[in-house]
Design a protein around this motif. Structure first.
Motif, mmCIF file in Angstrom:
data_model
loop_
_atom_site.group_PDB
_atom_site.id
_atom_site.type_symbol
_atom_site.label_atom_id
_atom_site.label_comp_id
_atom_site.label_asym_id
_atom_site.label_seq_id
_atom_site.Cartn_x
_atom_site.Cartn_y
_atom_site.Cartn_z
ATOM 1 N N CYS A 287 0.850 -1.205 0.000
ATOM 2 C CA CYS A 287 0.000 0.000 0.000
ATOM 3 C C CYS A 287 0.881 1.250 0.000
ATOM 4 O O CYS A 287 0.999 1.933 1.033
ATOM 5 C CB CYS A 287 -0.910 -0.004 1.210
ATOM 6 S SG CYS A 287 -1.907 -1.505 1.393
ATOM 7 N N PRO A 288 1.493 1.589 -1.126
ATOM 8 C CA PRO A 288 2.524 2.635 -1.120
ATOM 9 C C PRO A 288 2.030 4.030 -0.789
ATOM 10 O O PRO A 288 2.726 4.780 -0.091
ATOM 11 C CB PRO A 288 3.107 2.564 -2.532
ATOM 12 C CG PRO A 288 2.041 1.924 -3.368
ATOM 13 C CD PRO A 288 1.359 0.959 -2.453
ATOM 14 N N THR A 289 0.836 4.429 -1.256
ATOM 15 C CA THR A 289 0.414 5.804 -0.961
ATOM 16 C C THR A 289 0.146 5.970 0.529
ATOM 17 O O THR A 289 0.452 7.008 1.119
ATOM 18 C CB THR A 289 -0.827 6.233 -1.775
ATOM 19 O OG1 THR A 289 -1.998 5.599 -1.288
ATOM 20 C CG2 THR A 289 -0.658 5.931 -3.261
ATOM 21 N N SER A 290 -0.401 4.948 1.156
ATOM 22 C CA SER A 290 -0.657 4.985 2.591
ATOM 23 C C SER A 290 0.646 5.009 3.386
ATOM 24 O O SER A 290 0.800 5.782 4.337
ATOM 25 C CB SER A 290 -1.485 3.763 2.989
ATOM 26 O OG SER A 290 -1.486 3.556 4.380
ATOM 27 N N ASN A 291 1.574 4.151 2.999
ATOM 28 C CA ASN A 291 2.837 4.059 3.723
ATOM 29 C C ASN A 291 3.629 5.360 3.662
ATOM 30 O O ASN A 291 4.264 5.765 4.644
ATOM 31 C CB ASN A 291 3.682 2.911 3.171
ATOM 32 C CG ASN A 291 2.998 1.559 3.268
ATOM 33 O OD1 ASN A 291 3.307 0.655 2.508
ATOM 34 N ND2 ASN A 291 2.046 1.411 4.178
ATOM 35 N N LEU A 292 3.559 6.042 2.530
ATOM 36 C CA LEU A 292 4.233 7.330 2.403
ATOM 37 C C LEU A 292 3.486 8.402 3.189
ATOM 38 O O LEU A 292 4.098 9.232 3.870
ATOM 39 C CB LEU A 292 4.345 7.721 0.927
ATOM 40 C CG LEU A 292 5.251 6.828 0.069
ATOM 41 C CD1 LEU A 292 5.091 7.161 -1.404
ATOM 42 C CD2 LEU A 292 6.711 6.962 0.485
ATOM 43 N N PHE A 293 2.168 8.400 3.115
ATOM 44 C CA PHE A 293 1.361 9.424 3.771
ATOM 45 C C PHE A 293 1.545 9.402 5.289
ATOM 46 O O PHE A 293 1.673 10.450 5.933
ATOM 47 C CB PHE A 293 -0.113 9.228 3.418
ATOM 48 C CG PHE A 293 -1.039 10.211 4.072
ATOM 49 C CD1 PHE A 293 -1.095 11.534 3.639
ATOM 50 C CD2 PHE A 293 -1.868 9.832 5.119
ATOM 51 C CE1 PHE A 293 -1.951 12.454 4.244
ATOM 52 C CE2 PHE A 293 -2.725 10.737 5.725
ATOM 53 C CZ PHE A 293 -2.763 12.053 5.288
ATOM 54 N N LEU A 294 1.573 8.199 5.876
ATOM 55 C CA LEU A 294 1.720 8.079 7.323
ATOM 56 C C LEU A 294 3.177 8.003 7.764
ATOM 57 O O LEU A 294 3.451 7.896 8.963
ATOM 58 C CB LEU A 294 0.965 6.847 7.838
ATOM 59 C CG LEU A 294 -0.566 6.905 7.769
ATOM 60 C CD1 LEU A 294 -1.172 5.603 8.270
ATOM 61 C CD2 LEU A 294 -1.113 8.072 8.574
ATOM 62 N N GLY A 295 4.100 8.028 6.813
ATOM 63 C CA GLY A 295 5.512 7.936 7.166
ATOM 64 C C GLY A 295 5.881 6.576 7.728
ATOM 65 O O GLY A 295 6.794 6.455 8.554
ATOM 66 N N SER A 296 5.186 5.526 7.267
ATOM 67 C CA SER A 296 5.368 4.202 7.859
ATOM 68 C C SER A 296 6.635 3.493 7.378
ATOM 69 O O SER A 296 7.232 2.713 8.113
ATOM 70 C CB SER A 296 4.150 3.325 7.559
ATOM 71 O OG SER A 296 2.991 3.866 8.157
ATOM 72 N N GLY A 297 7.042 3.737 6.135
ATOM 73 C CA GLY A 297 8.226 3.075 5.599
ATOM 74 C C GLY A 297 8.044 2.694 4.144
ATOM 75 O O GLY A 297 7.024 3.001 3.524
ATOM 76 N N LEU A 298 9.048 2.018 3.605
ATOM 77 C CA LEU A 298 9.095 1.653 2.196
ATOM 78 C C LEU A 298 9.026 0.135 2.062
ATOM 79 O O LEU A 298 9.921 -0.582 2.526
ATOM 80 C CB LEU A 298 10.382 2.174 1.547
ATOM 81 C CG LEU A 298 10.664 3.679 1.695
ATOM 82 C CD1 LEU A 298 12.050 4.007 1.148
ATOM 83 C CD2 LEU A 298 9.589 4.496 0.997
ATOM 84 N N PHE A 299 7.970 -0.361 1.435
ATOM 85 C CA PHE A 299 7.819 -1.804 1.275
ATOM 86 C C PHE A 299 8.960 -2.375 0.433
ATOM 87 O O PHE A 299 9.342 -1.808 -0.592
ATOM 88 C CB PHE A 299 6.478 -2.128 0.610
ATOM 89 C CG PHE A 299 6.271 -3.594 0.366
ATOM 90 C CD1 PHE A 299 6.054 -4.458 1.421
ATOM 91 C CD2 PHE A 299 6.325 -4.120 -0.920
ATOM 92 C CE1 PHE A 299 5.881 -5.817 1.206
ATOM 93 C CE2 PHE A 299 6.138 -5.465 -1.146
ATOM 94 C CZ PHE A 299 5.918 -6.324 -0.076
#
Length: 426
Positions: A287-299
């Motif tokens: 889920c790249p847009t979510s991961n970038l938006f929340l600053g979660s990390g890079l899959f």
């Protein structure tokens, strides 16, 4: 018996281009023949036209591709997309849990479900694995709306007996309501059920055990949850399960890791955990847009590839910032770039179609427009914007597809078809 045909440029990627030479099927002048909602024939127009000379043909101006399959999205978060501030756990408390509490109202659930599914169709998404809320009625609302539209939707009541007070169930009520929903909706239309513990922090051990028992009792059900999305979340899970090998093991001990399991995110993963997922046949939703938006990390797609774990794409609205699977493919490309690898545009399309169908357990039914599959497809317009038209003029198929993924959005979806019937027109 109803037969219809569609003539135009057709593209499908039935196999993973990373592992299969000649995985791409492309017909510059193709014919797609549909009988009673299923693909009867697919190939070059000149080869098939004599066989179907009496069938009415719809001329398609655009690129026909299989319908997109969103492997992770939250319909109750639709109205909280683009909610500012903080990372996962704080964002949930501030924005998401209050929004989900409103789904105690069936009228509200009906309203959002209808808008949500129409938005999927507008973006070319024909199948999806969808989070509802803890409320039984939230699933009924979604399934009723999906049945009206003929869409292939899998969902389930969220289990979260450790959630906030307004969204809390119990192991007993979670089991009873899940069983009731399965009995009520099993076998209807193209609907599927997913046992859905929100994540390891919102369910007690007793409820996690119930989730495992539900999954074992219903071999046609999926397991849908979150895994290793955010470093703060990962730390909290390990504090909750101090004897677990890792985050995945917190689920595994309850029988929740298997070939019917779909884990969203899986960013912060060890080789052991990835290896265990591969062994079990579980899948990941990237889920790249979510991961970038929340600053979660890079899959790390390369890590999943090394272990042979199947990966689909998810928009993860509302942390995700777009319903568009085109935009999601584009962001996945950028994440891979940051990880030092390159995502081929044909493989990106594969991840958004066939890989998603594999993850959701129905690759025999949709994803590749193969003979016998359901005829879910969309029409992409390479001239949807002046910039796209200029970029795609005279470009190769690969260049056009990549431009659509990087520059495209819902404007590029000229039409969406469900089982051969047009359900959206731009």
């Amino acid at each position: 018996m109803t037969i219809s045909a569609f003539r135009g440029e057709i593209l499908s990627v039935p196999q993973d281009p990373a592992t299969t030479p000649d995985a791409v099927q492309h017909y510059p002048d193709g014919l797609l023949v549909v009988e009673d909602g299923l693909v009867l024939a697919l190939g070059a127009y000149e080869d098939l036209a004599p066989r179907f000379a009496d069938v009415p043909v719809e001329l398609i101006d655009g690129l026909i591709v299989p319908g997109f399959i969103d492997t992770h999205i939250h319909y109750p978060q639709t109205e909280r997309i683009a909610a500012h501030g903080q990372q996962l756990l704080q964002w949930l408390e501030q924005h998401i849990f209050p929004a989900e509490a409103a789904f105690a109202s069936r009228a509200h659930a009906d309203d959002v479900a209808a808008f949500f599914l129409d938005e999927l169709l507008r973006n070319g998404t024909t199948s999806a694995l969808v989070f509802a809320t803890v409320h039984e009625g939230s699933v009924d609302a979604l399934f009723e709306a999906a049945l009206e539209r003929g869409m292939r939707i899998t969902s389930g009541k969220v289990l979260m007996d450790l959630g906030p007070e307004s969204l809390r169930d119990t192991p007993e009520s979670g089991r009873a309501q899940s069983e009731a929903l399965i009995a009520r909706w099993r076998g209807r239309g193209r609907l599927g059920y997913a046992v859905t513990p929100r994540f390891a922090l919102t369910s007690s051990d007793a409820q996690m055990a119930v989730a495992g028992e539900l999954l074992a009792a219903h071999p046609d059900a999926m397991l849908h949850t979150h895994l290793a999305e955010n470093t703060g979340e990962c730390a909290a899970v390990m504090e909750r399960f101090p004897d677990a090998l890792d985050y995945l093991d917190a689920y595994d001990r309850f029988g929740l890791v298997g070939k019917r399991s779909l884990f969203a995110h899986a960013i912060h993963m060890s080789d052991r955990a990835m290896g265990r997922m591969a062994q079990a046949g579980a899948s990941i939703s990237c889920c790249p847009t979510s991961n970038l938006f929340l600053g979660s990390g890079l899959f790390d797609l390369a890590l999943a590839d090394r272990h042979g774990v199947n990966v689909g794409l998810g928009t993860d609205v509302g942390a995700g910032t777009s319903f568009s699977m085109l935009a999601t493919q584009g962001e996945a490309y950028k994440v891979c770039q940051m990880r030092g690898s390159v995502l081929d545009p044909f493989r990106a399309l594969y991840l958004a179609t066939v890989a998603g169908a594999k993850a959701l357990g129905f690759a025999d039914k949709v994803g590749a427009l193969q003979v016998g599959q359901e005829a879910d497809f969309l029409v992409l317009d390479c001239a949807a914007t002046p910039l796209l038209a200029r970029r795609c003029a005279g470009a190769s198929l690969r260049e056009r597809l990549f431009a659509l993924q990087i520059l495209g959005d819902d404007r590029c979806v000229a039409a969406t078809y469900i089982a051969g019937i047009r359900r959206h027109s731009r």
